[in-house]
Design a protein around this motif. Sequence first.
Motif, PDB file in Angstrom:
ATOM      1  N   THR A   1       0.942  -1.228  -0.088  1.00 24.73           N
ATOM      2  CA  THR A   1       0.146  -0.010  -0.072  1.00 24.73           C
ATOM      3  C   THR A   1       1.050   1.346  -0.011  1.00 24.73           C
ATOM      4  OG1 THR A   1       0.102   0.133   2.337  1.00 24.73           O
ATOM      5  CG2 THR A   1      -1.753  -1.185   1.302  1.00 24.73           C
ATOM      6  N   GLY A   2       0.916   1.919  -1.167  1.00 24.66           N
ATOM      7  CA  GLY A   2       1.723   3.164  -1.136  1.00 24.66           C
ATOM      8  C   GLY A   2       1.107   4.487  -1.346  1.00 24.66           C
ATOM      9  N   TRP A   3       1.653   5.584  -1.210  1.00 22.69           N
ATOM     10  CA  TRP A   3       0.953   6.834  -1.225  1.00 22.69           C
ATOM     11  C   TRP A   3       2.025   7.742  -1.810  1.00 22.69           C
ATOM     12  CZ3 TRP A   3       2.187   4.644   3.289  1.00 22.69           C
ATOM     13  CH2 TRP A   3       2.800   5.106   4.316  1.00 22.69           C
ATOM     14  N   THR A   4       1.538   9.074  -2.287  1.00 21.33           N
ATOM     15  CA  THR A   4       2.344  10.210  -2.905  1.00 21.33           C
ATOM     16  C   THR A   4       1.584  11.273  -2.222  1.00 21.33           C
ATOM     17  OG1 THR A   4       2.330   8.922  -4.954  1.00 21.33           O
ATOM     18  CG2 THR A   4       3.078  11.552  -4.828  1.00 21.33           C
ATOM     19  N   PRO A   5       2.761  12.322  -1.664  1.00 20.17           N
ATOM     20  CA  PRO A   5       4.006  12.200  -1.661  1.00 20.17           C
ATOM     21  C   PRO A   5       4.657  11.257  -0.726  1.00 20.17           C
ATOM     22  CG  PRO A   5       3.219  14.384  -1.076  1.00 20.17           C
ATOM     23  CD  PRO A   5       2.128  13.234  -0.951  1.00 20.17           C
ATOM     24  N   HIS A   6       5.719  10.639  -1.231  1.00 18.46           N
ATOM     25  CA  HIS A   6       6.454   9.775  -0.476  1.00 18.46           C
ATOM     26  C   HIS A   6       7.909   9.620  -0.890  1.00 18.46           C
ATOM     27  CE1 HIS A   6       7.778   6.103   1.917  1.00 18.46           C
ATOM     28  NE2 HIS A   6       6.608   6.379   2.505  1.00 18.46           N
ATOM     29  N   TRP A   7       8.807   9.324  -0.138  1.00 22.40           N
ATOM     30  CA  TRP A   7      10.288   9.481  -0.740  1.00 22.40           C
ATOM     31  C   TRP A   7      10.583   8.167  -1.254  1.00 22.40           C
ATOM     32  CZ3 TRP A   7      13.178   5.252   1.576  1.00 22.40           C
ATOM     33  CH2 TRP A   7      12.644   4.930   2.593  1.00 22.40           C
ATOM     34  N   MET A   8       9.945   6.885  -1.193  1.00 22.67           N
ATOM     35  CA  MET A   8      10.339   5.826  -1.742  1.00 22.67           C
ATOM     36  C   MET A   8      10.162   5.803  -3.192  1.00 22.67           C
ATOM     37  SD  MET A   8       6.828   3.307  -0.843  1.00 22.67           S
ATOM     38  CE  MET A   8       5.468   3.681  -1.634  1.00 22.67           C
ATOM     39  N   PHE A   9       9.575   6.861  -4.065  1.00 22.72           N
ATOM     40  CA  PHE A   9       9.428   6.948  -5.326  1.00 22.72           C
ATOM     41  C   PHE A   9      10.740   7.594  -5.628  1.00 22.72           C
ATOM     42  CE2 PHE A   9       4.912   6.723  -4.195  1.00 22.72           C
ATOM     43  CZ  PHE A   9       4.677   5.632  -5.040  1.00 22.72           C
ATOM     44  N   ALA A  10      11.530   8.422  -4.941  1.00 19.72           N
ATOM     45  CA  ALA A  10      12.544   8.854  -5.188  1.00 19.72           C
ATOM     46  C   ALA A  10      13.824   7.800  -5.190  1.00 19.72           C
ATOM     47  CB  ALA A  10      13.087  10.328  -4.348  1.00 19.72           C
ATOM     48  N   ARG A  11      13.678   7.092  -4.013  1.00 18.77           N
ATOM     49  CA  ARG A  11      14.647   6.242  -3.630  1.00 18.77           C
ATOM     50  C   ARG A  11      14.834   4.825  -4.557  1.00 18.77           C
ATOM     51  NH1 ARG A  11      17.983   3.104  -2.469  1.00 18.77           N
ATOM     52  NH2 ARG A  11      18.637   2.301  -0.443  1.00 18.77           N
ATOM     53  N   TRP A  12      13.418   4.510  -5.149  1.00 18.31           N
ATOM     54  CA  TRP A  12      13.382   3.056  -5.850  1.00 18.31           C
ATOM     55  C   TRP A  12      12.425   3.197  -7.162  1.00 18.31           C
ATOM     56  CZ3 TRP A  12      12.247   2.088  -0.511  1.00 18.31           C
ATOM     57  CH2 TRP A  12      13.344   1.424   0.257  1.00 18.31           C
TER      58      TRP A  12
END
Length: 268
Positions: A65-76
């Motif tokens: 389960t994911g959401w934006t804004p989230h740093w994970m999209f910059a990391r992977w």
Amino acid sequence: AGQGTVKEKFNGEIIGIEPGAGIMKATEKAIKEYSLDYTLKDSSSAAMVAALKSAIESKKWIVVTGWTPHWMFARWDLKYLEDPKGVYGGEEHIATIARKGLQKDAPAAYQMLDAFYWQPSDMEAVMLDINVNKMDPDEAAQKWIRENEDKVKKWIPEGVPKGNLKKIKLGYVEWDSEIASTHVVKHVLMKLGYDVELKAVDAGVMWTGIGAGHFDAIVAAWLPYTHGDYYQQVKDKVDNLGPNLEGAKIGLVVPDYVTINSIEDLNK
Ligand code: PBE
């Protein structure tokens, strides 16, 4: 990526976060509406990210389960699975909610909270410092404030009596996005002379707490969809100060190397 059906590659599991999060309810609904034979695992935001990291390191399939804004999209390299039934709602905003009476009791704080508005890239910068650069949330918030004086200036009311060390209590949930925003607001309110206390609680307590006036404000209201049910229960008892961020989104997220693109494909 291993053998077998899509479901077997995902081990029949969706890795969730804290029970009570709007995204968990939305995912239960997705499981029903798409007739998914999957188990939604309760977890925490930190454990979800740890599971994602370790799956990516071994190139295993994982759906979270994911959401934006989230740093994970910059990391992977990640992608949202398409949601043709619209179960996760569309684009939404994050709103600031104040208790009734705050305007009278703490006018400068109220005006600052009302003016608080930033971009997803601002929130992401703070999240990256905390989660990738391993900075303490207070340090990361103060750094962002130092580096964005022009933006912060617009939130500072003029000609209103300052805080005079009056106590302001902000409720929040330890979602990475809300850790970032709540700490930034804390330090701006401190600059205005308030004594700010942060209280980390779960989503249900955050909403009943603001409704009952136990908190002065929250900056973590995901609307109109993710926290729609919670908001309905308190909306007559609070002041909705409107969006502090636009362009938020929730959904199911997989690494880019996962070869399916839609929630419907989870059944294959
Ligand atoms: N989140 C982050 C929350 C709102 C903020 C998407 C994990 C939720 O699902 O309630």
